[in-house]
Write a protein that holds these residues in place. Structure first.
Motif, mmCIF file in Angstrom:
data_model
loop_
_atom_site.group_PDB
_atom_site.id
_atom_site.type_symbol
_atom_site.label_atom_id
_atom_site.label_comp_id
_atom_site.label_asym_id
_atom_site.label_seq_id
_atom_site.Cartn_x
_atom_site.Cartn_y
_atom_site.Cartn_z
ATOM 1 N N ALA A 70 0.919 -1.386 -0.373
ATOM 2 C CA ALA A 70 -0.427 0.054 0.124
ATOM 3 C C ALA A 70 0.682 1.254 0.200
ATOM 4 O O ALA A 70 2.429 1.135 0.445
ATOM 5 C CB ALA A 70 -0.620 0.159 0.799
ATOM 6 N N LYS A 74 -1.619 4.754 -4.217
ATOM 7 C CA LYS A 74 -2.796 4.942 -3.630
ATOM 8 C C LYS A 74 -4.012 5.452 -3.567
ATOM 9 O O LYS A 74 -4.751 5.514 -2.992
ATOM 10 C CB LYS A 74 -2.298 6.710 -2.578
ATOM 11 C CG LYS A 74 -1.541 6.620 -2.107
ATOM 12 C CD LYS A 74 -0.812 7.804 -0.882
ATOM 13 C CE LYS A 74 0.410 7.793 0.136
ATOM 14 N NZ LYS A 74 0.065 7.243 1.362
ATOM 15 N N THR A 94 -3.572 3.497 0.678
ATOM 16 C CA THR A 94 -4.581 4.330 1.956
ATOM 17 C C THR A 94 -5.447 4.991 1.231
ATOM 18 O O THR A 94 -5.587 6.117 1.463
ATOM 19 C CB THR A 94 -4.005 4.106 3.340
ATOM 20 O OG1 THR A 94 -3.125 3.345 3.868
ATOM 21 C CG2 THR A 94 -5.301 4.086 4.566
ATOM 22 N N ASN A 148 -6.757 -0.804 1.011
ATOM 23 C CA ASN A 148 -6.406 -0.356 1.664
ATOM 24 C C ASN A 148 -7.274 0.514 2.749
ATOM 25 O O ASN A 148 -7.057 1.876 2.061
ATOM 26 C CB ASN A 148 -4.895 0.178 2.152
ATOM 27 C CG ASN A 148 -4.259 0.057 3.071
ATOM 28 O OD1 ASN A 148 -4.729 0.812 4.310
ATOM 29 N ND2 ASN A 148 -3.402 -0.750 3.322
ATOM 30 N N LYS A 222 -3.479 -4.701 9.082
ATOM 31 C CA LYS A 222 -2.269 -4.071 8.647
ATOM 32 C C LYS A 222 -1.540 -3.393 10.361
ATOM 33 O O LYS A 222 -1.780 -2.288 10.807
ATOM 34 C CB LYS A 222 -1.665 -3.735 7.847
ATOM 35 C CG LYS A 222 -0.806 -2.928 7.612
ATOM 36 C CD LYS A 222 -0.522 -1.868 6.107
ATOM 37 C CE LYS A 222 1.501 -1.932 5.720
ATOM 38 N NZ LYS A 222 1.548 -1.521 4.479
ATOM 39 N N THR A 250 5.227 -5.811 7.982
ATOM 40 C CA THR A 250 4.369 -4.384 9.004
ATOM 41 C C THR A 250 4.417 -3.463 8.199
ATOM 42 O O THR A 250 4.971 -3.186 6.582
ATOM 43 C CB THR A 250 5.309 -4.391 9.855
ATOM 44 O OG1 THR A 250 6.675 -4.227 9.295
ATOM 45 C CG2 THR A 250 5.735 -5.675 10.610
ATOM 46 N N GLY A 276 12.318 -0.476 3.606
ATOM 47 C CA GLY A 276 13.267 -0.777 3.450
ATOM 48 C C GLY A 276 14.033 -1.365 4.097
ATOM 49 O O GLY A 276 13.470 -2.592 4.798
ATOM 50 N N GLY A 305 11.432 -4.817 3.620
ATOM 51 C CA GLY A 305 13.093 -5.217 3.259
ATOM 52 C C GLY A 305 12.924 -5.967 2.716
ATOM 53 O O GLY A 305 14.397 -6.187 1.955
ATOM 54 N N TYR A 326 7.722 -2.663 -1.618
ATOM 55 C CA TYR A 326 7.270 -1.354 -1.897
ATOM 56 C C TYR A 326 8.492 -0.432 -1.856
ATOM 57 O O TYR A 326 9.777 -0.482 -3.108
ATOM 58 C CB TYR A 326 6.481 -0.423 -1.083
ATOM 59 C CG TYR A 326 6.199 1.184 -1.083
ATOM 60 C CD1 TYR A 326 7.508 1.649 -1.769
ATOM 61 C CD2 TYR A 326 5.640 1.586 -0.677
ATOM 62 C CE1 TYR A 326 7.151 3.184 -2.282
ATOM 63 C CE2 TYR A 326 5.183 2.894 -0.503
ATOM 64 C CZ TYR A 326 5.881 3.614 -1.967
ATOM 65 O OH TYR A 326 5.360 5.008 -2.345
ATOM 66 N N SER A 327 9.536 -0.200 -1.149
ATOM 67 C CA SER A 327 10.951 0.714 -1.125
ATOM 68 C C SER A 327 12.093 0.064 -2.235
ATOM 69 O O SER A 327 12.774 0.692 -3.056
ATOM 70 C CB SER A 327 11.700 0.153 0.391
ATOM 71 O OG SER A 327 10.760 1.186 1.192
HETATM 72 C C1 LIG Z 1 5.810 6.478 0.333
HETATM 73 C C2 LIG Z 1 5.956 5.364 1.253
HETATM 74 C C3 LIG Z 1 4.132 5.427 1.603
HETATM 75 C C4 LIG Z 1 3.438 4.697 2.117
HETATM 76 N N1 LIG Z 1 2.549 4.578 2.201
HETATM 77 C C5 LIG Z 1 1.555 3.473 2.881
HETATM 78 C C6 LIG Z 1 -0.439 4.073 3.518
HETATM 79 O O1 LIG Z 1 -0.692 4.872 2.657
HETATM 80 N N2 LIG Z 1 -0.806 3.046 3.684
HETATM 81 C C7 LIG Z 1 0.370 1.551 4.147
HETATM 82 O O2 LIG Z 1 -0.593 0.680 4.631
HETATM 83 N N3 LIG Z 1 1.394 1.810 3.982
HETATM 84 C C8 LIG Z 1 2.243 2.776 3.529
HETATM 85 N N4 LIG Z 1 3.317 2.219 3.285
HETATM 86 C C9 LIG Z 1 3.453 1.273 3.985
HETATM 87 C C10 LIG Z 1 4.079 -0.091 3.363
HETATM 88 O O3 LIG Z 1 3.425 -0.648 2.526
HETATM 89 C C11 LIG Z 1 5.080 -1.258 3.554
HETATM 90 O O4 LIG Z 1 4.222 -1.864 4.345
HETATM 91 C C12 LIG Z 1 6.724 -0.316 3.723
HETATM 92 O O5 LIG Z 1 7.037 0.362 3.097
HETATM 93 C C13 LIG Z 1 7.249 -1.141 3.947
HETATM 94 O O6 LIG Z 1 8.051 -1.762 3.188
HETATM 95 P P1 LIG Z 1 9.099 -1.501 2.657
HETATM 96 O O7 LIG Z 1 10.184 -1.905 2.877
HETATM 97 O O8 LIG Z 1 8.681 -2.517 1.623
HETATM 98 O O9 LIG Z 1 8.795 -0.989 1.529
HETATM 99 C C14 LIG Z 1 3.639 3.467 2.608
HETATM 100 C C15 LIG Z 1 4.950 3.295 2.561
HETATM 101 C C16 LIG Z 1 6.356 4.159 1.855
HETATM 102 C C17 LIG Z 1 7.443 3.682 1.101
#
Ligand SMILES: Cc1cc2nc3c(=O)[nH]c(=O)nc-3n(C[C@H](O)[C@H](O)[C@H](O)COP(=O)(O)O)c2cc1C
Length: 346
Positions: A70, A74, A94, A148, A222, A250, A276, A305, A326-327
């Motif tokens: 997520a 968005k 979200t 979400n 979440k 998480t 990340g 991560g 995501y990251s």
């Molecule tokens: C820029 C950004 C915006 C995010 N926005 C949301 C969000 O709107 N809702 C949500 O549940 N998680 C959000 N996240 C969290 C990600 O969905 C994810 O849980 C978190 O970044 C860990 O994953 P990663 O290490 O692969 O990035 C966001 C993360 C980033 C980096």
């Protein structure tokens, strides 16, 4: 494709602000998918389908276990683009009932030495009606969509349930599963909704509405990585009591431990959630903790991560059934999805 990303696209994108790079990359793919020969090339470069990657989870059939986390899309504007990059599922949002700007910019920062991001976006989104309009458009076959849902910043916590209910009802016909987000660190007070009484009431309310539907949909929760074991135990009890479909573990962390980026630089960036590589270990720990107690009865979506097939496997071995990224898309480029799938097959 990977060489193209590493040698030309990434240096150019990293020269831009992260938010600008994000919208420019998507715009590039959107245009490219309209040009027949480029579109065919992109679809070919990212395609990897194999029955061994398929998963049956919460009564849904996933073509592969790799999802887009997520926050990336968005407003549900990138569904066709992200579907062609090879994800098995996409999580939009979200979303909040009303559109909101989020926090002032800059609010998204790269930490290249850590392959990490810090964000304090603050649920910037175009609102529920806009998202519904995007979800009504035709979408590529085979991709599952999660919604979400959250609450507006101006909504006090004691009225938060109404925001979640509004999102749930409006999205119900258009998504395959729901995620209740009470774990973003960037909406003041939101994470207090993870506490026992408010969480129990919110999830029970949503499940009651869900059970009134002809075909109820999976609702997942979440959670933050910053919860203590005692708080995780409360979550486990509530998930069991409300018979929730699953947990996403998480969200981003408020911790700044173990970073390679110099502390004064990190401090200067200010508040926000860290994601990340530095989040990887803690997210895996939370998944393991939950899985050891909940077993197979409650599927877990592992996120935090993941930047390689090895990282994805770590989450799966700790007890996750599906994973999200995501990251690492920013650091590794969009070929990451194919590489993870390939790695899971070997
Ligand atoms: C820029 C950004 C915006 C995010 N926005 C949301 C969000 O709107 N809702 C949500 O549940 N998680 C959000 N996240 C969290 C990600 O969905 C994810 O849980 C978190 O970044 C860990 O994953 P990663 O290490 O692969 O990035 C966001 C993360 C980033 C980096």
């Amino acid at each position: 494709m990977e060489l193209l990303y590493r040698s030309i696209l990434k240096p150019f994108l990293f020269y831009l602000s992260p938010e600008r790079a994000h919208s420019l990359t998507i715009a590039f793919f959107k245009i490219a998918l309209r040009i027949p020969f480029l579109s065919a090339w992109i679809k070919g470069a990212f395609k990897l389908e194999d029955p061994r990657l398929e998963r049956e989870v919460f009564g849904l059939r996933f073509r592969n276990p790799i999802g887009l986390a997520a926050g990336f899309d968005k407003n549900g504007e990138y569904i066709p683009v992200m579907a062609h990059l090879g994800f098995g599922f996409l999580e939009v949002g979200t979303v909040t009932p009303r559109a909101q700007d989020g926090n002032p910019k800059p609010r998204l920062f790269r930490l290249p030495a850590d392959k990490a991001l810090i964000n304090r976006m603050g649920f910037n989104n175009k609102g529920l009606d806009y998202l519904v309009r995007q979800l009504q458009k035709p979408r590529p076959p085979g991709i599952l969509i999660g919604g979400n849902i959250g609450k507006n910043k101006v909504t006090p916590n004691d009225e938060a349930n109404a925001d979640y209910v509004a999102c749930f009802e409006a999205l119900f016909p258009f998504v395959d599963y729901f995620v209740v987000n009470v774990s973003s660190p960037n909406t003041p007070g939101l994470r207090e909704l993870q506490e026992k009484e408010p969480l129990q009431a919110l999830l029970q309310k949503l499940q009651d509405l869900n059970r009134e539907k002809q075909t109820p949909k999976p609702i997942l929760l979440k959670i933050a990585p910053d919860l203590s074991d005692a708080q995780l135990d409360d979550i486990i009890a509530i998930v069991r009591e409300t018979r929730l479909a699953g947990i996403i573990a998480t969200n981003t962390t408020i911790s700044r431990d173990g970073l390679h980026t110099p502390a004064p630089l990190v401090e200067a960036l200010g508040a926000g959630g860290l994601s990340g590589q530095p989040l990887r270990e803690r997210a895996t720990e939370v998944i393991r903790y939950l899985h050891e107690r909940l077993g197979e009865e409650t599927p877990i979506v592992g996120v935090g991560g993941i930047g390689s097939a090895k990282d994805a496997r770590e989450k799966l071995e700790a007890g996750a059934t599906l994973v999200q990224v995501y990251s690492s898309l920013i650091y590794e480029g969009p070929t990451l999805i194919r590489k993870i799938k390939q790695g899971l097959l070997t």
